[in-house]
Design an enzyme around this catalytic site. Structure first.
Site, PDB file in Angstrom:
ATOM      1  N   LYS A 219      22.243 -28.742  20.913  1.00 38.07           N
ATOM      2  CA  LYS A 219      22.397 -29.929  21.762  1.00 38.07           C
ATOM      3  C   LYS A 219      23.150 -31.048  21.032  1.00 38.07           C
ATOM      4  O   LYS A 219      23.299 -31.009  19.806  1.00 38.07           O
ATOM      5  CB  LYS A 219      21.005 -30.388  22.218  1.00 38.07           C
TER       6      LYS A 219
ATOM      7  N   TYR B 272      20.622 -27.936  34.643  1.00 37.72           N
ATOM      8  CA  TYR B 272      19.209 -28.346  34.608  1.00 37.72           C
ATOM      9  C   TYR B 272      18.660 -28.645  36.004  1.00 37.72           C
ATOM     10  O   TYR B 272      17.656 -29.346  36.128  1.00 37.72           O
ATOM     11  CB  TYR B 272      19.036 -29.565  33.699  1.00 37.72           C
TER      12      TYR B 272
ATOM     13  N   ARG C 188      11.929 -18.541  21.585  1.00 32.29           N
ATOM     14  CA  ARG C 188      11.065 -19.700  21.870  1.00 32.29           C
ATOM     15  C   ARG C 188      10.157 -19.982  20.666  1.00 32.29           C
ATOM     16  O   ARG C 188       9.894 -21.133  20.336  1.00 32.29           O
ATOM     17  CB  ARG C 188      10.207 -19.452  23.117  1.00 32.29           C
TER      18      ARG C 188
ATOM     19  N   ASN D  38      16.179 -32.802  21.410  1.00 31.63           N
ATOM     20  CA  ASN D  38      15.357 -31.849  20.655  1.00 31.63           C
ATOM     21  C   ASN D  38      16.145 -30.649  20.103  1.00 31.63           C
ATOM     22  O   ASN D  38      15.622 -29.547  19.994  1.00 31.63           O
ATOM     23  CB  ASN D  38      14.135 -31.418  21.471  1.00 31.63           C
TER      24      ASN D  38
ATOM     25  N   HIS E 238      18.384 -25.710  23.019  1.00 34.43           N
ATOM     26  CA  HIS E 238      17.833 -25.133  24.249  1.00 34.43           C
ATOM     27  C   HIS E 238      17.487 -23.683  23.975  1.00 34.43           C
ATOM     28  O   HIS E 238      18.152 -23.026  23.173  1.00 34.43           O
ATOM     29  CB  HIS E 238      18.887 -25.188  25.372  1.00 34.43           C
TER      30      HIS E 238
ATOM     31  N   GLU F 170      21.643 -18.226  32.850  1.00 31.78           N
ATOM     32  CA  GLU F 170      22.245 -19.217  31.952  1.00 31.78           C
ATOM     33  C   GLU F 170      23.449 -18.629  31.202  1.00 31.78           C
ATOM     34  O   GLU F 170      24.468 -19.308  31.034  1.00 31.78           O
ATOM     35  CB  GLU F 170      21.171 -19.727  30.985  1.00 31.78           C
TER      36      GLU F 170
HETATM   37  P1  IDP Z   1      12.218 -26.658  26.929  1.00 32.75           P
HETATM   38  O1  IDP Z   1      13.627 -27.083  26.530  1.00 32.75           O
HETATM   39  O2  IDP Z   1      11.294 -26.591  25.745  1.00 32.75           O
HETATM   40  O3  IDP Z   1      12.208 -25.399  27.769  1.00 32.75           O
HETATM   41  P2  IDP Z   1      11.733 -28.107  29.402  1.00 32.75           P
HETATM   42  O4  IDP Z   1      10.384 -28.537  29.887  1.00 32.75           O
HETATM   43  O5  IDP Z   1      12.402 -26.958  30.087  1.00 32.75           O
HETATM   44  O6  IDP Z   1      11.624 -27.835  27.823  1.00 32.75           O
HETATM   45  O7  IDP Z   1      12.663 -29.408  29.491  1.00 32.75           O
HETATM   46  C1  IDP Z   1      14.083 -29.273  29.371  1.00 32.75           C
HETATM   47  C2  IDP Z   1      14.585 -30.354  28.456  1.00 32.75           C
HETATM   48  O8  IDP Z   1      14.344 -31.625  29.059  1.00 32.75           O
HETATM   49  C3  IDP Z   1      13.888 -30.457  27.099  1.00 32.75           C
HETATM   50  O9  IDP Z   1      14.384 -29.525  26.150  1.00 32.75           O
HETATM   51  C4  IDP Z   1      14.200 -31.885  26.699  1.00 32.75           C
HETATM   52  O10 IDP Z   1      15.543 -32.034  26.227  1.00 32.75           O
HETATM   53  C5  IDP Z   1      14.081 -32.591  28.038  1.00 32.75           C
HETATM   54  N1  IDP Z   1      12.717 -33.125  28.244  1.00 32.75           N
HETATM   55  C6  IDP Z   1      11.587 -32.411  28.499  1.00 32.75           C
HETATM   56  N2  IDP Z   1      10.515 -33.215  28.628  1.00 32.75           N
HETATM   57  C7  IDP Z   1      10.984 -34.473  28.464  1.00 32.75           C
HETATM   58  C8  IDP Z   1      10.352 -35.771  28.501  1.00 32.75           C
HETATM   59  O11 IDP Z   1       9.143 -35.915  28.702  1.00 32.75           O
HETATM   60  N3  IDP Z   1      11.171 -36.845  28.267  1.00 32.75           N
HETATM   61  C9  IDP Z   1      12.529 -36.708  28.045  1.00 32.75           C
HETATM   62  N4  IDP Z   1      13.142 -35.527  28.015  1.00 32.75           N
HETATM   63  C10 IDP Z   1      12.397 -34.422  28.220  1.00 32.75           C
HETATM   64 MG    MG Z   2      13.046 -25.037  29.625  1.00 36.55          MG
END
Ligand code: IDP
Ligand code: MG
Length: 139
Positions: A11, A51, A87, A114, A117, A128
Site C-alpha cells: 500500500k 473496495y 493472512r 496498514n 492488502h 482481485e
Molecule cells: P483487511 O485488509 O485486514 O482484510 P478489511 O476489514 O477488509 O481489513 O478492511 C480493508 C482495509 O480498510 C484495511 O486494510 C484498512 O486499510 C482499512 N480499514 C479497515 N478498518 C478501518 C478503520 O477502522 N479505519 C480506517 N481504515 C480501516
Molecule cells: Mg479485507
C-alpha cells in the site's frame, strides 16, 4: 494441499517508506512464488471499485482517498494454502493487534495505512487477481 493463489498490494504508506524490498523479501522467505506483479497508481474510481465491498463502512471514503494517494505494488502470489498462510504472514488489520514478526507489525503505520492488502478467500483472490492482471501478465 494443492497450490493456490492470493492477491496482495504493497500500500502507499509502505511504498513511501521504502519498504517494497523488505516486504517482498518476507513474502519470498515465507515460500510464496510471485505469479504476477506491477507498480502503478490507482485512480479514485479504481480504488473505489476494488473496495466496493466496503462501500457502507464509515472508513470507505478515507480508504479510497488513501489507496489512490500514491503508487502501490500489486501482485499475485502462489503457495499451498495461499490465502490463509498469507493472512497469517501479514497479521491483523490493526497493526497494534498484529503478532510480532508479521508484515503489518513490522511495517504498518495505522489501521488505515496498514502496509499491505491480502485476499480474504479463494473466491476474492481470483476476483482481485483478475481486476489487476490479464492472462498474459501471469506466469
Ligand atoms: P483487511 O485488509 O485486514 O482484510 P478489511 O476489514 O477488509 O481489513 O478492511 C480493508 C482495509 O480498510 C484495511 O486494510 C484498512 O486499510 C482499512 N480499514 C479497515 N478498518 C478501518 C478503520 O477502522 N479505519 C480506517 N481504515 C480501516
Ligand atoms: Mg479485507
Amino acid at each position: 494441499m494443492t497450490t493456490n493463489i492470493t492477491f496482495t498490494m504493497v500500500k502507499p504508506d509502505a511504498v513511501e517508506a521504502n519498504n517494497i524490498g523488505p516486504i517482498l523479501a518476507k513474502i519470498n522467505q515465507a515460500g510464496f512464488k510471485i505469479e504476477a506483479m506491477k507498480y502503478m497508481r490507482l485512480s479514485k474510481e479504481q480504488a473505489g471499485q476494488f473496495y466496493i465491498i466496503h462501500k457502507d463502512r464509515p472508513f470507505y471514503g478515507e480508504l479510497v482517498e488513501y489507496m489512490s494517494s500514491g503508487p502501490i505494488v500489486a501482485a499475485v502470489l502462489s503457495k499451498s494454502n495461499a490465502v490463509a498462510d498469507y493472512r497469517k504472514l501479514i497479521g491483523a488489520t490493526d497493526p497494534s493487534k498484529a503478532e510480532e514478526g508479521t508484515i503489518r507489525k513490522l511495517f504498518a503505520k495505522s489501521i488505515a495505512a496498514n502496509a499491505v492488502h491480502g485476499s480474504d478467500s479463494d473466491e476474492n483472490a481470483q476476483i482481485e487477481a483478475d481486476f489487476f492482471f490479464s492472462k498474459l501478465e501471469r506466469f
